[in-house]
Scaffold this active site. Structure first.
Site, PDB file in Angstrom:
ATOM      1  N   MET A 160       0.865  -1.176   0.000  1.00 15.10           N
ATOM      2  CA  MET A 160       0.000   0.000   0.000  1.00 15.10           C
ATOM      3  C   MET A 160       0.900   1.223   0.000  1.00 15.10           C
ATOM      4  O   MET A 160       1.605   1.486   0.979  1.00 15.10           O
ATOM      5  CB  MET A 160      -0.914  -0.023   1.230  1.00 15.10           C
ATOM      6  CG  MET A 160      -1.876   1.132   1.315  1.00 15.10           C
ATOM      7  SD  MET A 160      -3.228   0.831   2.503  1.00 15.10           S
ATOM      8  CE  MET A 160      -2.326   0.400   3.981  1.00 15.10           C
ATOM      9  N   ARG A 293      -5.909  -1.851   9.394  1.00 19.64           N
ATOM     10  CA  ARG A 293      -6.048  -1.388  10.778  1.00 19.64           C
ATOM     11  C   ARG A 293      -6.468  -2.532  11.702  1.00 19.64           C
ATOM     12  O   ARG A 293      -5.995  -2.610  12.840  1.00 19.64           O
ATOM     13  CB  ARG A 293      -7.034  -0.224  10.838  1.00 19.64           C
ATOM     14  CG  ARG A 293      -6.454   1.047  10.254  1.00 19.64           C
ATOM     15  CD  ARG A 293      -7.440   2.202  10.177  1.00 19.64           C
ATOM     16  NE  ARG A 293      -6.729   3.426   9.792  1.00 19.64           N
ATOM     17  CZ  ARG A 293      -7.323   4.587   9.533  1.00 19.64           C
ATOM     18  NH1 ARG A 293      -8.650   4.686   9.605  1.00 19.64           N
ATOM     19  NH2 ARG A 293      -6.601   5.648   9.201  1.00 19.64           N
ATOM     20  N   TYR A 437       1.754   3.246  12.638  1.00 19.42           N
ATOM     21  CA  TYR A 437       1.404   3.111  11.224  1.00 19.42           C
ATOM     22  C   TYR A 437      -0.049   2.710  11.013  1.00 19.42           C
ATOM     23  O   TYR A 437      -0.740   2.324  11.941  1.00 19.42           O
ATOM     24  CB  TYR A 437       2.366   2.232  10.467  1.00 19.42           C
ATOM     25  CG  TYR A 437       2.644   0.807  10.869  1.00 19.42           C
ATOM     26  CD1 TYR A 437       3.718   0.139  10.285  1.00 19.42           C
ATOM     27  CD2 TYR A 437       1.880   0.097  11.785  1.00 19.42           C
ATOM     28  CE1 TYR A 437       4.014  -1.177  10.593  1.00 19.42           C
ATOM     29  CE2 TYR A 437       2.172  -1.212  12.103  1.00 19.42           C
ATOM     30  CZ  TYR A 437       3.225  -1.846  11.498  1.00 19.42           C
ATOM     31  OH  TYR A 437       3.495  -3.150  11.821  1.00 19.42           O
ATOM     32  N   GLU A 438      -0.477   2.869   9.752  1.00 26.39           N
ATOM     33  CA  GLU A 438      -1.894   2.729   9.351  1.00 26.39           C
ATOM     34  C   GLU A 438      -2.790   3.706  10.107  1.00 26.39           C
ATOM     35  O   GLU A 438      -3.950   3.415  10.408  1.00 26.39           O
ATOM     36  CB  GLU A 438      -2.395   1.288   9.534  1.00 26.39           C
ATOM     37  CG  GLU A 438      -1.509   0.211   8.962  1.00 26.39           C
ATOM     38  CD  GLU A 438      -1.120   0.429   7.511  1.00 26.39           C
ATOM     39  OE1 GLU A 438      -1.729   1.275   6.833  1.00 26.39           O
ATOM     40  OE2 GLU A 438      -0.176  -0.233   7.054  1.00 26.39           O
ATOM     41  N   GLY A 439      -2.242   4.873  10.387  1.00 22.56           N
ATOM     42  CA  GLY A 439      -2.975   5.894  11.127  1.00 22.56           C
ATOM     43  C   GLY A 439      -2.609   5.832  12.588  1.00 22.56           C
ATOM     44  O   GLY A 439      -2.860   4.828  13.249  1.00 22.56           O
TER      45      GLY A 439
END
Length: 596
Positions: A160, A293, A437-439
């Protein structure tokens, strides 16, 4: 350090709490208990014997970039080949493209095992499943035909590619460009950073899903497109064909997950194809991001389980001082430290947080299954709403929990926990990235309040609270469970009141969304886990009353629930008090006054 999958607890959650056999019957996938337990058993063997032994060396050796090629740590390529050959990669993939279409309820347990055995190893396969989802949902038939089967099998992997040096959370700032070509493809140019598994020597091809802007795209996030950009363009016979114009420019030197290549990826007019419509890339990205997530939440859970196992093993073996009540094991020079109350406080905190989180993980996975597979459309929609509400909690709370549990493990080991040879400090370093990571977890908290709670005026949250209240009502009259049920019911009432206050404050002042978000998510998570611990205690009490066997296991469940309610749930009160402090105390200070 070693890792052993917690099979008994996983079976308890799957079979005794959430009836996975009935769940599979509803989904029509034909799985029975024998097959489910066989998958768990084999997953436990693979992670313990093949993956876990690689973890320590992967941290010491790291990855090597030479002439644009990344070499992964010794043993990773062989272990990954077993992962593919034995069908682990294809567990949840769509059956029409060679996948096994197994439920997330089952797969999430195996994925937790992978995270606990070696987080670095799992990073390489983790995003492929999200790429499969995005391609399956948004890709053209031609793209699915060319790439999906190899991604599902794990023969090819996915990444991604979102982040750029100037564009992290704020994707409106991204600059990567995509220019249309006469044949319907696009030329993609730009640089992406922090790309997990962007280059590696495990799979024969890597399929990058890249966010970019078309020349005439509107400004902001409404002008972002998602493109499939392979390392090797698929040939007509399905093999990797022409090498694409992309390369790994560097790998990051990191605090943790050193066995996972974190890459700077350069796209120099690389050939790609749109996934979905032009300027609608966020839809495809969020398809992938929601899965990512949830998977990162499982990373926190896996790290937590590994840290708990290490701490428990050491506490049983380490002799130090005598128990406060007198010698617990007189035949030894001193007592194992597990006899000391403060060590037990840490171990029980680890145990109750990890096992409570496992219940929530499986419950959330159940919703993901129902969202896609329930035969009734309204039930699919309801499950989707519930999963959307829970995913930011799973991601943020589990990863905070993993870091806390790893920290407790270091403390149990005392000075040895600070030394590399024991492997405990690696868990703490590895787990730190999961909060980022991933927000980041702060972003998860904003998402929880702004999109999931304020988005429907708190309706889905109220529905969840009502279901937990019914659970309390069902058990409050049982003498063995009355105290637990009463405590949880009281907290639910407080949660409802707090939810209303947060919604009202956020509507009055937009700054309150950010000021209350982290504490409200944490409060919600602690109360939610209390509800699951009540459910676990009720099942354990049923088993004890029916003399179903394994009394020690079920008694431990009751004792863990009691510990959680007495010693962990009170944390919710501090989060309540903090968020009620409001936004003013955060925002009133002039920026120049932060330092003198």
């Amino acid at each position: 350090m070693s890792y052993q999958a917690p099979l008994r607890d996983m079976r308890f959650v799957l079979h005794e709490l959430f009836d996975i056999s009935g769940h599979c019957a509803l989904l029509g996938n034909g799985l029975d208990r024998e097959l489910i337990d066989g998958v768990l058993q084999e997953g436990a063997r693979y992670t313990a014997e093949v993956v876990a032994p690689l973890n320590r060396n992967s941290d010491e050796q790291g990855c090597l970039l030479r002439d644009g090629q990344v070499s992964t740590p010794d043993g990773f390529a062989e272990a990954y080949q077993q992962y593919v050959d034995n069908g682990w990669a294809s567990m949840t993939g769509p059956s029409e493209y060679g996948g096994q279409a197994l439920p997330q309820m089952l797969a999430c347990n195996f994925h937790e095992m992978l995270m606990g055995a070696s987080l670095s190893f799992r990073v390489y396969s983790g995003l492929t499943e999200g790429a499969v989802l995005a391609l399956y949902k948004h890709g053209s038939e031609a793209l699915k035909g060319a790439y999906l089967e190899k991604l599902v099998s794990g023969q090819w992997t996915g990444t991604m590619c979102l982040t750029e040096p100037q564009a992290g959370t704020d994707l409106a700032l991204l600059r990567t460009k995509a220019e249309a070509q006469a044949d319907g493809s696009y030329k993609v140019s730009g640089s992406k950073i922090f790309i997990s598994g962007g280059e590696q020597d495990l799979s024969e091809n890597i399929i990058h899903l890249v966010l970019a802007r078309l020349p005439d795209a509107p400004a902001g996030v409404k002008g972002i497109s998602l493109l499939l950009v392979p390392k090797f363009i698929a040939a007509a016979d399905g093999t990797p064909g022409q090498r694409n114009a992309l390369s790994c420019g560097a790998i990051e030197h990191k605090m943790g997950i050193k066995g996972a290549s974190t890459c700077v990826m350069n796209f120099d007019g690389a050939t790609g194809w749109l996934l979905g419509e032009a300027n609608q890339g966020l839809a495809g990205m969020f398809t992938m991001m929601n899965d990512a997530r949830f998977q990162v939440g499982l990373q926190g859970l896996g790290i937590g389980e590994a840290a708990f196992q290490g701490a428990l093993r050491y506490a049983r073996e380490r002799l130090q001082s005598r128990a406060l009540s007198g010698p617990a094991e007189p035949g030894k020079a001193a007592d194992p430290i597990i006899h000391h109350p403060d060590v037990r406080r840490m171990l029980l905190t680890q145990k109750s947080l990890v096992e409570g989180s496992r219940m929530l993980a499986v419950y959330c996975a159940r919703q993901l299954d129902l969202e896609h597979g329930h035969p009734d459309a309204s039930a699919r929609k309801a499950a989707g709403k519930r999963a959307a509400l829970l995913i930011p909690i799973v991601k943020a709370f589990f990863t905070d929990m993993g870091q806390e549990v790893a920290s407790h493990a270091v403390q149990v080991y005392v000075g040895h926990g600070f030394i590399r040879e024991w492997g405990i400090e690696q868990l703490m370093r590895d787990s730190r990235i999961t909060q980022l990571y991933e927000g980041t977890n702060g972003i998860q908290a904003l998402d929880y309040i702004r999109r999931k709670v304020l988005g429907d005026g708190g309706a889905e949250l109220s529905s969840l609270q009502a279901e937990l209240s019914e659970l309390c009502d069902a058990h409050v009259a049982r003498p063995a469970l009355a105290a637990l049920a009463t405590t949880v019911q009281s907290r639910l009432g407080e949660w409802r009141e707090l939810s209303a206050e947060v919604i009202a404050a956020s509507q009055r002042d937009v700054q309150e969304i950010g000021a209350t978000s982290v504490d409200f998510l944490q409060y919600s998570a602690y109360v939610l886990l209390a509800g699951f611990w009540l459910q676990a205690a009720a099942r354990a009490q049923d088993a004890l009353e029916s003399a179903a066997g394994e009394p020690a296991f079920y008694q431990a469940k009751l004792q863990s629930a009691d510990f959680y309610l007495r010693r962990v749930l009170p944390r919710a009160s501090s989060h309540r008090e903090a968020l009620l402090g409001g936004a003013t105390c955060l925002m009133v200070m002039d920026e120049a006054s932060f330092a003198f």
